[in-house]
Design a protein around this motif. Structure first.
Motif, short mmCIF file in Angstrom:
data_model
loop_
_atom_site.label_atom_id
_atom_site.label_comp_id
_atom_site.label_asym_id
_atom_site.label_seq_id
_atom_site.Cartn_x
_atom_site.Cartn_y
_atom_site.Cartn_z
N GLY A 111 11.56 -1.07 3.85
CA GLY A 111 11.54 -1.74 2.55
C GLY A 111 10.43 -1.25 1.63
O GLY A 111 10.69 -0.81 0.52
N ASN A 112 9.20 -1.32 2.10
CA ASN A 112 8.09 -1.01 1.19
C ASN A 112 7.93 0.49 0.94
O ASN A 112 7.59 0.90 -0.18
N HIS A 113 8.16 1.32 1.94
CA HIS A 113 8.06 2.77 1.72
C HIS A 113 9.15 3.20 0.72
O HIS A 113 8.88 3.98 -0.20
N LEU A 125 -0.06 -2.19 12.26
CA LEU A 125 0.41 -0.94 12.89
C LEU A 125 1.91 -0.96 13.14
O LEU A 125 2.41 -1.82 13.84
N SER A 126 2.60 0.02 12.56
CA SER A 126 4.02 0.23 12.86
C SER A 126 4.19 1.69 13.24
O SER A 126 3.93 2.08 14.38
N GLY A 127 4.60 2.55 12.30
CA GLY A 127 4.71 3.97 12.61
C GLY A 127 3.37 4.67 12.69
O GLY A 127 3.27 5.81 13.15
N GLY A 128 2.32 4.01 12.20
CA GLY A 128 0.97 4.52 12.39
C GLY A 128 0.44 5.44 11.30
O GLY A 128 -0.66 5.98 11.44
N GLY A 129 1.16 5.60 10.20
CA GLY A 129 0.64 6.43 9.11
C GLY A 129 -0.59 5.80 8.49
O GLY A 129 -1.59 6.47 8.20
N LEU A 130 -0.54 4.49 8.31
CA LEU A 130 -1.67 3.75 7.74
C LEU A 130 -2.86 3.81 8.70
O LEU A 130 -3.98 4.16 8.29
N ALA A 131 -2.63 3.46 9.95
CA ALA A 131 -3.73 3.42 10.92
C ALA A 131 -4.34 4.80 11.11
O ALA A 131 -5.57 4.95 11.18
N PHE A 150 0.80 -1.23 0.00
CA PHE A 150 0.00 0.00 0.00
C PHE A 150 0.83 1.27 0.00
O PHE A 150 0.31 2.35 -0.29
N LYS A 151 2.12 1.19 0.39
CA LYS A 151 2.93 2.39 0.59
C LYS A 151 2.98 3.31 -0.63
O LYS A 151 3.29 4.49 -0.52
N LEU A 152 2.63 2.76 -1.80
CA LEU A 152 2.62 3.58 -3.01
C LEU A 152 1.65 4.75 -2.88
O LEU A 152 1.89 5.84 -3.40
N LEU A 207 -4.61 -6.45 3.80
CA LEU A 207 -3.42 -7.24 3.47
C LEU A 207 -2.45 -6.24 2.86
O LEU A 207 -2.52 -5.92 1.67
N THR A 208 -1.57 -5.72 3.72
CA THR A 208 -0.80 -4.53 3.37
C THR A 208 0.28 -4.75 2.32
O THR A 208 0.68 -3.82 1.63
N GLY A 209 0.80 -6.01 2.23
CA GLY A 209 1.88 -6.23 1.27
C GLY A 209 2.17 -7.70 1.03
O GLY A 209 1.76 -8.56 1.80
#
Ligand SMILES: *Cc1c(COP(=O)(O)O)cnc(C)c1O
Length: 334
Positions: free
Chosen positions: A75-77, A174-180, A50-52, A301-303
């Motif tokens: 990696g994905n960002h 949830l990691s850095g929380g930009g998505l959430a 999704f990072k795109l 399903l983020t990646g």
């Protein structure tokens, strides 16, 4: 701050570059939940994650004449930024720690991004990208603490709520929380009653530790099947921490064994290849860690950017060793 209007604008900005992804109802997970259970397939994005969305929106907001971009990434960002930069004709310098798997490094180089491998943690990578931004005049794009990134990721929330207007619960890796933050903002602006729960791995979950402490804290980074969820949230976090604090109803943690089992389940039951970070919502359900939801559930399903040598061992029931992480193989059984 970030508003629903910013997220709606982001949708128009990223259209045609980031995909509007399918939403699949999983029979297997719906049975397990006793509710319709949907998977938002961000695995189908051109970069496999999704990072795109956030990367394209952030690059679209750079000042005219910006010659290049830099970021830290698990990696994905980095892959999203490199992809968006190539389209925009800019150079991309991606800083990553030695913990980032090889497959994710190679994918970035393959689309023309330049790699800088520094240190043993995402915090080390962040310091390097901030230094490069200062010294080489590049624009720094945080993976999560940037309003345009958050608005870009929030477009996923719009798409889910449009497809399932009566969704009662969203499970967001949830990691850095930009998505959430983006997804919760969009979803709650449309339906204030919806519950949004962040899911992280139980080793080194920086946002969870920070929410408990009431301020951003550093955690030790560990090797995990959910490598895309590793890394800190930044001690001077401006946006994603306050937004997660305001909008997330709860955070649930899952173990490495639970992640492994969920990767197997998605593969054998639904024929899906998903990386560890992206299955944590399904893992939380399958391990009985969610309180009984009353209505449709969706997770992202983020990646799908998993090392295939590791993935085939996981679905083949073989032992998996990643650094100091040793997981006993077991054949899949529902
Ligand atoms: C980045 C990432 C996440 C977490 O997103 P945050 O905005 O950092 O919380 C989840 N899954 C995958 C596959 C990712 O690449």
């Amino acid at each position: 701050m970030v508003t629903l209007a910013n997220i709606l604008a982001a949708r128009a900005t990223i259209a045609g570059i980031a995909e509007k992804t399918p939403l699949l109802q999983s029979d297997f997970l719906s049975k397990a939940a006793g509710q319709p259970f949907y998977l938002k397939l961000e695995t189908m994005q051109p970069i496999g994650a999704f990072k795109l969305r956030g990367a394209v929106n952030a690059l679209a907001h750079l000042p005219e004449g910006t010659r290049g971009v830099t970021c830290c990434s698990t990696g994905n960002h980095g892959r999203g930024v490199a992809y968006a930069a190539r389209r925009a004709g800019m150079q991309a310098l991606i800083c990553m720690s030695a913990l980032v798997p090889d497959t994710k490094r190679q994918a970035i180089q393959a689309i023309g991004g330049t790699l800088r491998i520094v240190g043993q943690s995402q915090d080390d990578a962040l310091r390097e990208s901030q230094r490069l931004a200062q010294e080489e005049g590049l624009a720094e794009i945080s993976p999560f603490d940037n309003p345009h990134v958050i608005a870009g990721q929030g477009t996923i929330g719009l798409e889910i709520l449009e497809a399932v207007p009566d969704a009662a619960l969203l499970l967001v890796p949830l990691s850095g929380g930009g998505l959430a933050a983006g997804v919760a903002l969009a979803a709650k602006a449309i339906n204030p009653a919806i519950r949004v729960v962040g899911i992280s791995m139980d080793r080194g979950a920086a946002m969870h530790a920070s929410l408990q402490a009431g301020h951003p804290v550093e955690v030790t980074e560990h090797v995990s099947l959910a490598d895309s969820l590793g890394g800190g949230i930044g001690l001077s976090n401006q946006l994603s921490f306050p937004l997660c604090r305001k909008w997330l109803d709860d955070v649930v943690l899952v173990t490495e064994e639970e992640i492994l089992h969920a990767m197997q389940a998605l593969y054998f039951e639904d024929g899906l290849v998903a990386e560890g970070a992206s299955v944590v919502g399904s893992a939380a359900l399958l391990s009985g860690k969610l309180s009984a939801p009353k209505g449709p559930i969706a997770t992202i399903l983020t990646g799908r950017n998993v090392d295939m040598a590791v993935f085939t061992r996981i679905v083949g029931g073989q032992d998996v060793v990643l650094g100091d992480l040793k997981l006993r193989g077991r054949a899949y059984a529902a």
